[in-house]
Write a protein that holds these residues in place. Sequence first.
Motif, short mmCIF file in Angstrom:
data_model
loop_
_atom_site.label_atom_id
_atom_site.label_comp_id
_atom_site.label_asym_id
_atom_site.label_seq_id
_atom_site.Cartn_x
_atom_site.Cartn_y
_atom_site.Cartn_z
N ASP A 159 -14.25 3.67 5.56
CA ASP A 159 -15.43 4.75 5.84
C ASP A 159 -14.79 6.21 5.80
OD1 ASP A 159 -17.43 2.92 5.73
OD2 ASP A 159 -17.51 2.63 8.07
N ARG A 160 -13.58 6.12 6.54
CA ARG A 160 -12.79 7.37 6.50
C ARG A 160 -12.60 7.84 5.20
NH1 ARG A 160 -9.01 6.91 11.75
NH2 ARG A 160 -10.44 7.58 13.25
N TRP A 161 -11.91 7.14 4.39
CA TRP A 161 -11.52 7.45 3.02
C TRP A 161 -12.62 7.93 2.19
CZ3 TRP A 161 -6.75 7.22 0.27
CH2 TRP A 161 -6.94 7.37 -1.13
N LYS A 162 -13.80 7.17 2.05
CA LYS A 162 -14.79 7.77 1.42
C LYS A 162 -15.36 8.97 1.91
CE LYS A 162 -16.51 2.88 0.51
NZ LYS A 162 -17.43 1.94 0.96
N ALA A 163 -15.49 9.23 3.06
CA ALA A 163 -15.99 10.65 3.63
C ALA A 163 -15.22 11.64 3.29
CB ALA A 163 -16.08 10.55 5.18
N LEU A 164 -13.51 11.32 3.44
CA LEU A 164 -12.76 12.55 2.97
C LEU A 164 -12.67 12.66 1.49
CD1 LEU A 164 -10.22 11.35 5.54
CD2 LEU A 164 -11.31 13.67 5.63
N LYS A 165 -12.65 11.74 0.93
CA LYS A 165 -12.68 11.66 -0.60
C LYS A 165 -14.14 12.64 -1.24
CE LYS A 165 -11.43 9.58 -4.83
NZ LYS A 165 -10.12 10.20 -5.18
N GLY A 166 -15.07 12.29 -0.58
CA GLY A 166 -16.38 13.20 -0.83
C GLY A 166 -16.12 14.63 -0.34
N GLN A 167 -15.22 14.86 0.42
CA GLN A 167 -14.80 16.33 0.83
C GLN A 167 -13.85 16.80 0.07
OE1 GLN A 167 -14.00 16.25 5.15
NE2 GLN A 167 -15.87 15.16 5.53
N GLY A 168 -13.28 16.23 -0.92
CA GLY A 168 -12.33 16.66 -1.98
C GLY A 168 -10.96 16.73 -0.94
N ALA A 169 -10.52 16.04 -0.09
CA ALA A 169 -9.42 16.03 0.65
C ALA A 169 -8.12 15.52 0.03
CB ALA A 169 -9.40 15.19 1.84
N ASN A 170 -7.00 15.83 0.06
CA ASN A 170 -5.94 15.38 -0.77
C ASN A 170 -5.22 14.15 -0.01
OD1 ASN A 170 -3.56 15.18 -2.03
ND2 ASN A 170 -2.43 17.07 -1.00
N LEU A 171 -5.68 13.04 -0.67
CA LEU A 171 -5.42 11.64 0.01
C LEU A 171 -4.41 11.04 -0.87
CD1 LEU A 171 -9.14 10.58 0.31
CD2 LEU A 171 -7.88 11.56 1.91
N ALA A 172 -3.83 10.08 -0.23
CA ALA A 172 -2.90 8.94 -0.70
C ALA A 172 -3.12 7.63 0.26
CB ALA A 172 -1.70 9.71 -0.50
N TYR A 173 -2.92 6.75 -0.55
CA TYR A 173 -3.24 5.21 0.06
C TYR A 173 -1.51 4.51 -0.05
CZ TYR A 173 -4.57 0.73 0.76
OH TYR A 173 -4.70 -0.82 1.13
N TRP A 174 -1.21 4.06 0.94
CA TRP A 174 -0.03 3.23 0.90
C TRP A 174 -0.21 1.95 1.57
CZ3 TRP A 174 4.41 5.88 -0.78
CH2 TRP A 174 4.56 7.21 -0.92
N LYS A 175 0.52 0.76 0.82
CA LYS A 175 0.58 -0.51 1.30
C LYS A 175 1.91 -1.06 1.19
CE LYS A 175 -0.88 -2.54 -2.95
NZ LYS A 175 -1.70 -3.61 -3.76
N GLN A 176 2.10 -2.09 1.82
CA GLN A 176 3.36 -2.89 1.59
C GLN A 176 3.38 -3.62 0.54
OE1 GLN A 176 3.42 -4.15 5.89
NE2 GLN A 176 5.61 -3.21 5.97
N SER A 177 4.62 -3.59 -0.17
CA SER A 177 4.98 -4.71 -1.45
C SER A 177 5.08 -6.14 -0.85
CB SER A 177 5.88 -4.47 -2.13
OG SER A 177 7.36 -4.16 -1.31
N ASP A 178 5.44 -6.89 -1.35
CA ASP A 178 5.82 -8.35 -1.08
C ASP A 178 7.12 -8.45 -0.40
OD1 ASP A 178 3.35 -9.37 -1.87
OD2 ASP A 178 3.92 -10.02 -3.69
N GLU A 179 7.85 -7.32 -0.84
CA GLU A 179 9.03 -7.14 -0.26
C GLU A 179 9.28 -6.30 1.08
OE1 GLU A 179 8.68 -5.93 -3.60
OE2 GLU A 179 9.02 -8.21 -4.07
N GLY A 180 8.26 -5.93 1.38
CA GLY A 180 7.90 -5.05 2.53
C GLY A 180 8.35 -3.52 2.55
N ARG A 181 8.53 -3.06 1.19
CA ARG A 181 8.59 -1.73 0.96
C ARG A 181 7.18 -1.05 0.94
NH1 ARG A 181 12.19 -3.77 -2.72
NH2 ARG A 181 10.86 -3.57 -4.43
N TRP A 182 7.13 0.10 1.27
CA TRP A 182 5.84 1.03 1.08
C TRP A 182 5.70 1.44 -0.48
CZ3 TRP A 182 2.22 0.56 4.28
CH2 TRP A 182 2.55 0.06 5.81
N GLU A 183 4.40 1.20 -0.94
CA GLU A 183 4.04 1.70 -2.18
C GLU A 183 2.83 2.25 -2.18
OE1 GLU A 183 3.69 -1.99 -4.33
OE2 GLU A 183 5.98 -2.33 -4.66
N LYS A 184 2.69 3.59 -2.93
CA LYS A 184 1.73 4.23 -2.89
C LYS A 184 0.73 3.79 -4.02
CE LYS A 184 0.35 9.31 -3.74
NZ LYS A 184 0.92 10.56 -4.06
N ALA A 185 -0.42 3.29 -3.62
CA ALA A 185 -1.47 2.74 -4.30
C ALA A 185 -2.64 3.53 -4.97
CB ALA A 185 -1.89 1.37 -3.72
N ALA A 186 -2.84 4.49 -4.14
CA ALA A 186 -3.78 5.51 -4.59
C ALA A 186 -3.51 7.03 -4.35
CB ALA A 186 -5.05 5.16 -4.16
#
Length: 153
Positions: free
Chosen positions: A126-153
């Motif tokens: 919900d936060r992502w959608k609201a902020l995206k709608g406001q034009g915020a500068n967003l990045a989404y990070w998730k962990q890979s199978d190896e445990g490293r952080w990867e930028k996914a959006a």
Amino acid sequence: MAAGSGEIWFYHLERSTLDQVLPELLDKTLQRGWRARIRVADPDRRAEIDDTLWSWRADSFLAHGQADQPHAARQPILLTAGTENPNASQALFIVDGSDMTVTEEFERCFIIFDGRDEAALQTARDRWKALKGQGANLAYWKQSDEGRWEKAA
């Protein structure tokens, strides 16, 4: 946080816990020369994070304080439930669904959420959608199978 402000980075915890990830992110923030605030609504959780930062590594700790204690302005890392910024932080860490208001003054805002908790996951979406709608500068990070952080959006 509105459009034209600093960056907002979402960290989706799937393999690690907040207590494992937060100190690493704080350490990188301090290495950058920034001060940090951690916004935690629940006082018991704030106390747990306080303990974690003091015992982060066997040979190291992350110096920090509480916003309601003396000398808050001098702390490199400040734990708080509120929106005040007495230590002039450049980085804001929002954990456990804490208040999202008053984030415009920060260079970077980290929203860290537990992807194994359905309510936390929905709040983050919900936060992502609201902020995206406001034009915020967003990045989404998730962990890979190896445990490293990867930028996914």
